[in-house]
Design a protein around this motif. Sequence first.
Motif, PDB file in Angstrom:
ATOM      1  N   MET A   1      14.620 -28.817 -30.809  1.00 36.24           N
ATOM      2  CA  MET A   1      13.595 -27.916 -31.303  1.00 36.24           C
ATOM      3  C   MET A   1      14.007 -26.480 -30.983  1.00 36.24           C
ATOM      4  N   PRO A   2      13.987 -25.613 -31.978  1.00 38.09           N
ATOM      5  CA  PRO A   2      14.383 -24.226 -31.737  1.00 38.09           C
ATOM      6  C   PRO A   2      13.438 -23.502 -30.788  1.00 38.09           C
ATOM      7  N   GLY A   3      14.004 -22.595 -30.029  1.00 36.81           N
ATOM      8  CA  GLY A   3      13.209 -21.746 -29.158  1.00 36.81           C
ATOM      9  C   GLY A   3      13.069 -20.389 -29.808  1.00 36.81           C
ATOM     10  N   SER A   4      12.606 -19.436 -29.051  1.00 30.25           N
ATOM     11  CA  SER A   4      12.512 -18.085 -29.577  1.00 30.25           C
ATOM     12  C   SER A   4      13.792 -17.325 -29.234  1.00 30.25           C
ATOM     13  N   ARG A   5      14.064 -16.303 -30.006  1.00 28.71           N
ATOM     14  CA  ARG A   5      15.232 -15.466 -29.750  1.00 28.71           C
ATOM     15  C   ARG A   5      15.153 -14.894 -28.339  1.00 28.71           C
ATOM     16  N   ASP A   6      13.986 -14.384 -27.933  1.00 30.68           N
ATOM     17  CA  ASP A   6      13.833 -13.784 -26.604  1.00 30.68           C
ATOM     18  C   ASP A   6      14.052 -14.807 -25.487  1.00 30.68           C
ATOM     19  N   ALA A   7      13.543 -16.032 -25.672  1.00 34.17           N
ATOM     20  CA  ALA A   7      13.744 -17.080 -24.661  1.00 34.17           C
ATOM     21  C   ALA A   7      15.226 -17.435 -24.547  1.00 34.17           C
ATOM     22  N   ASN A   8      15.920 -17.462 -25.665  1.00 36.30           N
ATOM     23  CA  ASN A   8      17.346 -17.787 -25.638  1.00 36.30           C
ATOM     24  C   ASN A   8      18.158 -16.679 -24.977  1.00 36.30           C
ATOM     25  N   ILE A   9      17.786 -15.431 -25.224  1.00 35.67           N
ATOM     26  CA  ILE A   9      18.448 -14.314 -24.543  1.00 35.67           C
ATOM     27  C   ILE A   9      18.200 -14.395 -23.040  1.00 35.67           C
ATOM     28  N   ALA A  10      16.982 -14.741 -22.646  1.00 30.55           N
ATOM     29  CA  ALA A  10      16.664 -14.886 -21.216  1.00 30.55           C
ATOM     30  C   ALA A  10      17.499 -16.009 -20.587  1.00 30.55           C
ATOM     31  N   LEU A  11      17.672 -17.113 -21.295  1.00 31.28           N
ATOM     32  CA  LEU A  11      18.493 -18.219 -20.792  1.00 31.28           C
ATOM     33  C   LEU A  11      19.947 -17.768 -20.627  1.00 31.28           C
ATOM     34  N   ALA A  12      20.488 -17.095 -21.628  1.00 29.95           N
ATOM     35  CA  ALA A  12      21.867 -16.611 -21.545  1.00 29.95           C
ATOM     36  C   ALA A  12      22.020 -15.592 -20.417  1.00 29.95           C
ATOM     37  N   THR A  13      21.020 -14.772 -20.209  1.00 25.81           N
ATOM     38  CA  THR A  13      21.054 -13.804 -19.109  1.00 25.81           C
ATOM     39  C   THR A  13      21.123 -14.535 -17.770  1.00 25.81           C
ATOM     40  N   ARG A  53      18.980 -25.982 -27.194  1.00 24.98           N
ATOM     41  CA  ARG A  53      17.955 -26.927 -27.632  1.00 24.98           C
ATOM     42  C   ARG A  53      17.012 -27.207 -26.474  1.00 24.98           C
ATOM     43  N   ASP A  54      15.731 -27.158 -26.748  1.00 25.42           N
ATOM     44  CA  ASP A  54      14.711 -27.472 -25.740  1.00 25.42           C
ATOM     45  C   ASP A  54      14.891 -26.665 -24.457  1.00 25.42           C
TER      46      ASP A  54
END
Length: 154
Positions: free
Chosen positions: A1-13, A116-117
């Motif tokens: 399930m896709p997340g939000s762009r901001d959540a994905n940036i936070a994960l990568a950070t 993902r998730d």
Amino acid sequence: MPGSRDANIALATRYYEALAAGDFDALAALHSEDVVFNLVGSTPVSGRWVGKEECFGPLVADNVVGKLVPETVQFSRQWRIMCADENCVVGIMRGGGMGVNGHEYIQTYCQVMTIRDGKIAELHEFFDTALVELALNDNPTVRGPSTPARPFEF
């Protein structure tokens, strides 16, 4: 399930911050159990690695970090997120350490993270394979490494 762009940036950070801190437990926690690492080239670390145990055991611990002098290791000395959307983050980073064979291993990596998730499910990683061979595998090219006339900047 896709997340939000901001959540994905936070994960990568968090990914790059864990690498900068040398916190490989925190880093592993950001990945799904069945994560897949796809590494460029034809080196011993190249290819498709499947599952957290394989990726963070034989690959990262043994074939990368284990071939570096521990007190010199620091990944994510410099990093930047290049782009992101609801499924993917592309980042670039520089880091490494001194190889136990005496060769410096300061690598530039480009990572494409599929998320993902809320976890990194797949990673495609691009890097200087000649440097991997020299510093991690004690397998220098015939002429050895050269310094580019126009170094890469990000």
